[in-house]
Write an enzyme that holds these catalytic residues in place. Structure first.
Site, PDB file in Angstrom:
ATOM      1  N   ASN A  79      41.985 -29.851   8.121  1.00  0.00           N
ATOM      2  CA  ASN A  79      40.538 -29.812   7.922  1.00  0.00           C
ATOM      3  C   ASN A  79      39.784 -29.216   9.109  1.00  0.00           C
ATOM      4  O   ASN A  79      38.882 -28.399   8.940  1.00  0.00           O
ATOM      5  CB  ASN A  79      40.030 -31.225   7.634  1.00  0.00           C
ATOM      6  CG  ASN A  79      38.526 -31.275   7.466  1.00  0.00           C
ATOM      7  OD1 ASN A  79      37.840 -31.870   8.288  1.00  0.00           O
ATOM      8  ND2 ASN A  79      38.010 -30.637   6.439  1.00  0.00           N
TER       9      ASN A  79
ATOM     10  N   ASP B 293       0.875  -1.173   0.000  1.00  0.00           N
ATOM     11  CA  ASP B 293       0.000   0.000   0.000  1.00  0.00           C
ATOM     12  C   ASP B 293       0.913   1.224   0.000  1.00  0.00           C
ATOM     13  O   ASP B 293       2.111   1.106   0.254  1.00  0.00           O
ATOM     14  CB  ASP B 293      -0.884  -0.021   1.249  1.00  0.00           C
ATOM     15  CG  ASP B 293      -2.058   0.937   1.150  1.00  0.00           C
ATOM     16  OD1 ASP B 293      -2.083   1.760   0.214  1.00  0.00           O
ATOM     17  OD2 ASP B 293      -2.948   0.871   2.016  1.00  0.00           O
TER      18      ASP B 293
END
Length: 895
Positions: free
Chosen positions: A722, A326
């Site tokens: 890792n 709106d």
């Protein structure tokens, strides 16, 4: 609620709870709050930190590592076994830290918005947090609100309540203040409102009879209205991706193990190396990474004044192609003010009327707007002399009308005393008008007076007369034409118009249903309301269009008013770009699907129109965000891909929406979309980083085995890189702020694959060129007579340094490394610094040297590894350049 309050009169219930219509005193309310406790449902127990910690072990990779550790112990490889266990523990700690933080952030967001309710205490009305409601409180129920406690209705007006949360009945039920039979089941207790149910029409005054766990819904813990967090589509896709990678890696590791055995390698050595490769190749950090990224994204969106209620919205935002909104309160300030009163023969500028000298006709117009009004003062102790301190609650229009009356000398208390309200037809966005019925004590007659306000085209059609300077006359077609011209003049300037009318009617001919008296009205005049445009609106619309997003205005306002605002913010407003509700009704679904491709402005629409518009857009493969605030917006908000509720909106709109705006500004929606794009971008950066690292390690090991070379790394070294080396940089990438040109790109496709062609290419380039660089270095070192321990230390350091440097290339996959700030992410700098220190510790600290089987390296060795890392960065940047150049050529051709 143990007592049968539904079967007792409202007055008797008031007496039983020692309350009255003026409400409790503050002192008494505080005593009851201490006695009965806060009005809230006891929440389900949060996931404990203990559970989060041990859930990190519930992972197939952890099981494999633990098995590898056990086998190592059995074969006497105690150092390897201890290193593997240490890696498991460290992985668990890092995973716990990330997941605990994400869960904590999400929990805080979930309870960010506090529900409030209008309460009357000591005769004064004000907003109160629902948790502070107590037995005996008088609360004011309005359309669109969510019932905050079990209540006995005392006064009601056209009240309808949706009780599906409690009874499962989808249709709204009528409510009244009349008592019902003592044996009535919950669904038939029309005099009671229950916690968690929604008011869909009307208003009421009600008495709180049960709070917290004593309410009906409190007794049924499973009916708590908060939506349980479920895995989002992106999380599910990532989980599937992880499974695919996992299966691929395990198969590859099994083949590596078999190949090693065939080539004469030790079975234990090959088993441990296969396990290490499996761990390094599977990005087990991805599930936690996406949770962290979404949580961080939601926090950032919150800082931009939007609250994400559901995780799925955070990931869908980046794909938004259409934003429907709106104009009032989002593109405009939302603080409406009465600017002019339009009579039959004059226009009165109200904004300049500071001397309060008004004609009787102007006063009559203002009085209708003043009394036919659902807004009210939160603190009615405030005097006319302290208007600046007044807090008015209600819709923007009603607040403007009430404020204008107060400013021009009307007294709310006196006006209500002269014109007591008897009945009301509440404003409805479908009907577009409101009516109130009053007694007229000023004229001391038995006649009643009806006040009405609403959309001019609706109200005027029901007017038979007009109030002129010469008295009341019949409203002719010529007069109506003149009014239409006046209306068009004001609406073309962006002002909103309301028609106000009245009808004096004998109580003898008054129809019972007030709505049936909507005829033979006397038109008093028009009220023009002004709502200035927000300063940010025009620029925000420009950013939207630049980002490939279509902003669409959907409003109930007049076509010319909406058109003026749309033109001011920069939207195309030619006739083909505008559609009004009346025209929309004449289009079938196929025709509408074609029209929505061009229409940017919908005016004079009703709630059912919004549903058709959104459906048509979605059928054109648009990803639609819908912003609304009223109860009638809730179905459209629910249908949209992303439902957005304004912070000033009704409870029902907020409950339906995925996102709640804490500030009613269109720019806030666009900022949320920007953060949605950043979320997806950061996820891709992490995936490229993790998979590139995994691919590099696997490729290096496989190459060495195929070429008949010694293993370049031992299992403990692979695990160290890792888990120890890469975890912190991976985590830090989640905090990237995003590319400055992110809103210049086209929206992401709704089901765009996580791994696109560019990412796959970069992962391949990083893996291959890393492998080539390291393999060449490995062969050279072996040929020049270096000890295998020395060579493996080189490989260990080189692979570690490599990933800590190319992570800065992964910061931005759309730009070259020299075109963005390398060190603006402080967490990434900190993460890579700590990881570098840990890498150095693995080489120079005696305890780690023994575990990792490394030896100290000289400066020459570090310079060589730095050269290998820079070679890798150059390779990545070349890969990025190829895609940047390709995008540039495509853009050039299109232009």
């Amino acid at each position: 609620m143990e007592k049968n309050y539904h079967s007792i009169s409202g007055q008797k219930v008031l007496s039983d709870l020692n309350s009255n219509l003026q409400g409790l005193s503050e002192e008494e309310a505080q005593k009851r709050l201490v006695k009965y406790g806060p009005n809230k449902i006891i929440e389900q127990k949060k996931i404990s930190k203990f559970f989060i910690f041990f859930s990190q072990f519930n992972n197939i990779l952890i099981y494999i590592l633990l098995l590898a550790s056990l086998i190592s112990f059995l074969f006497g490889e105690n150092v390897d076994a201890i290193v593997i266990l240490a890696a498991v523990f460290l992985n668990t700690v890092i995973g716990y830290f990330q997941e605990n933080k994400a869960q904590s952030d999400l929990s805080k967001l979930k309870h960010y918005i506090k529900q409030q309710v209008f309460v009357r205490r000591e005769g004064q009305q004000y907003l109160l947090n629902t948790e502070d409601l107590v037995l005996g409180d008088i609360i004011l129920i309005q359309s669109g609100s969510r019932v905050a406690a079990d209540c006995r209705i005392l006064e009601t007006n056209e009240l309808k309540c949706q009780e599906a949360a409690l009874t499962g009945e989808s249709l709204a039920v009528d409510k009244s203040s009349e008592k019902v039979s003592v044996g009535a089941v919950i669904g038939d207790r029309s005099s009671i409102l229950y916690t968690g149910t929604n008011i869909v029409r009307g208003n009421a005054v009600a008495l709180v009879v049960a709070t917290g766990m004593d309410t009906e819904i409190g007794k049924i813990a499973g009916y708590i209205s908060e939506t349980e967090d479920e895995a989002t589509p992106l999380q599910i896709r990532l989980k599937k991706l992880g499974h695919i990678i996992g299966i691929f890696s395990l198969v590859a590791c099994a083949l590596i193990f078999i190949l090693g055995i065939i080539l004469g390698r030790s079975a234990l050595e090959m088993f441990l190396i296969s396990v290490a490769i499996a761990v390094s190749s599977i990005p087990e950090g991805l599930p936690v990474a996406i949770t962290v990224i979404l949580a961080i994204g939601m926090q950032r969106i919150l800082k931009k004044k939007s609250l994400v209620r559901r995780l799925v919205a955070a990931e869908t935002l980046g794909s938004t192609t259409v934003i429907c909104t709106d104009k009032t309160g989002t593109l405009t300030v939302g603080q409406m003010a009465v600017s002019d009163i339009i009579l039959d023969n004059e226009i009165v500028d109200i904004l300049s009327k500071k001397d309060r000298t008004l004609s009787d006709r102007v006063k009559e117009v203002l009085r209708v707007g003043f009394l036919c009004n659902d807004s009210f003062l939160e603190d009615q102790k405030a005097s006319q002399e302290s208007l600046k301190e007044l807090e008015i609650s209600g819709s923007p229009t009603d607040k403007a009308l009430l404020s204008a009356g107060l400013d021009l000398g009307f007294s709310l208390k006196e006006e209500k005393k002269i014109y007591p309200q008897l009945d009301e037809v509440t404003f409805d966005s479908a009907k577009k008008y409101m009516m109130t019925l009053h007694t007229n004590l000023k004229e001391q007659t038995n006649d009643r007076i009806i006040f009405c306000k609403g959309a001019p085209e609706i109200v005027i059609e029901h007017c038979s007369f007009i109030n002129t300077k010469n008295g009341v006359k019949r409203l002719t077609a010529k007069e109506k034409e003149k009014i239409v011209k006046t209306q068009n003049h004001f609406t073309s300037k962006g002002l909103r118009l309301l028609a106000v009318a009245e009808r004096r009617i004998s109580s003898k001919i008054l129809k019972d249903n007030l709505d049936d008296n909507f005829e033979h009205l006397v038109l008093l005049g028009l009220i023009a309301l002004k709502d200035p445009l927000r300063k940010t609106s025009k620029e925000t619309i420009r950013i939207c269009r630049q980002a490939g997003i279509r902003p669409i205005i959907i409003t109930g306002d007049h076509k010319l008013t909406a058109r003026a605002v749309a033109a001011e913010v920069g939207l195309k407003v030619a006739s083909e770009n505008i559609l009004i509700g009346e025209e929309l009704d004449k289009l079938n679904d196929d025709d509408l699907r074609e029209r929505v491709k061009k229409v940017n402005l919908y005016a004079r629409v009703s709630p059912h129109h919004k549903l058709r518009i959104i459906k048509a857009l979605q059928e054109n493969n648009e990803v639609v965000a819908m912003a609304g605030d009223g109860i009638n917006d809730a179905p459209a908000i629910q249908m949209a891909d992303i439902g957005i509720a304004l912070g000033s909106g009704t409870d029902i709109a907020k409950e339906t929406a995925e996102i709640v705006l804490l500030e009613n500004d269109f720019s806030v929606i666009v900022q949320a979309v920007k953060q949605g794009r950043i979320i997806f971008d950061n996820l891709r950066k992490i995936i490229v980083y993790l998979l590139s690292d995994s691919f590099s390690g696997m490729l290096l090991i496989v190459s060495a085995i195929v070429l008949g070379l010694p293993l370049p790394l031992i299992p403990a070294q692979i695990l160290w890189i890792n888990i120890v080396n890469d975890s912190l940089p991976n985590f830090a990438l989640a905090f990237e702020k995003g590319d400055k040109d992110i809103m210049k790109r086209k929206p992401l496709k709704k089901n765009e694959p996580i791994l696109d062609k560019e990412m796959k290419f970069l992962i391949f380039v990083i893996g291959v060129f890393t492998d080539i660089g390291l393999l060449v270095l490995f062969i050279i070192l072996m040929k020049t007579g270096h000890d295998i321990v020395h060579v493996r230390t080189y490989m260990f350091a080189a692979l570690g340094i490599d990933s800590l440097i190319y992570v800065y290339s992964c910061k931005n996959l759309k730009r070259q490394i020299w075109n963005y700030k390398l060190f603006d992410n402080k967490l990434l700098v900190l993460g890579t610094t700590i990881s570098l220190i840990m890498l150095m510790a693995g080489i120079y600290f005696p305890l780690f040297q023994k575990a990792l089987r490394t030896i100290p390296l000289g400066m020459e060795g570090w310079l060589i590894m730095l050269g290998v890392a820079l070679f890798e960065v150059v390779s990545i940047e070349f890969g990025k350049w190829l895609f940047i150049h390709k995008r540039f050529k495509k853009k050039y051709k299109q232009s």
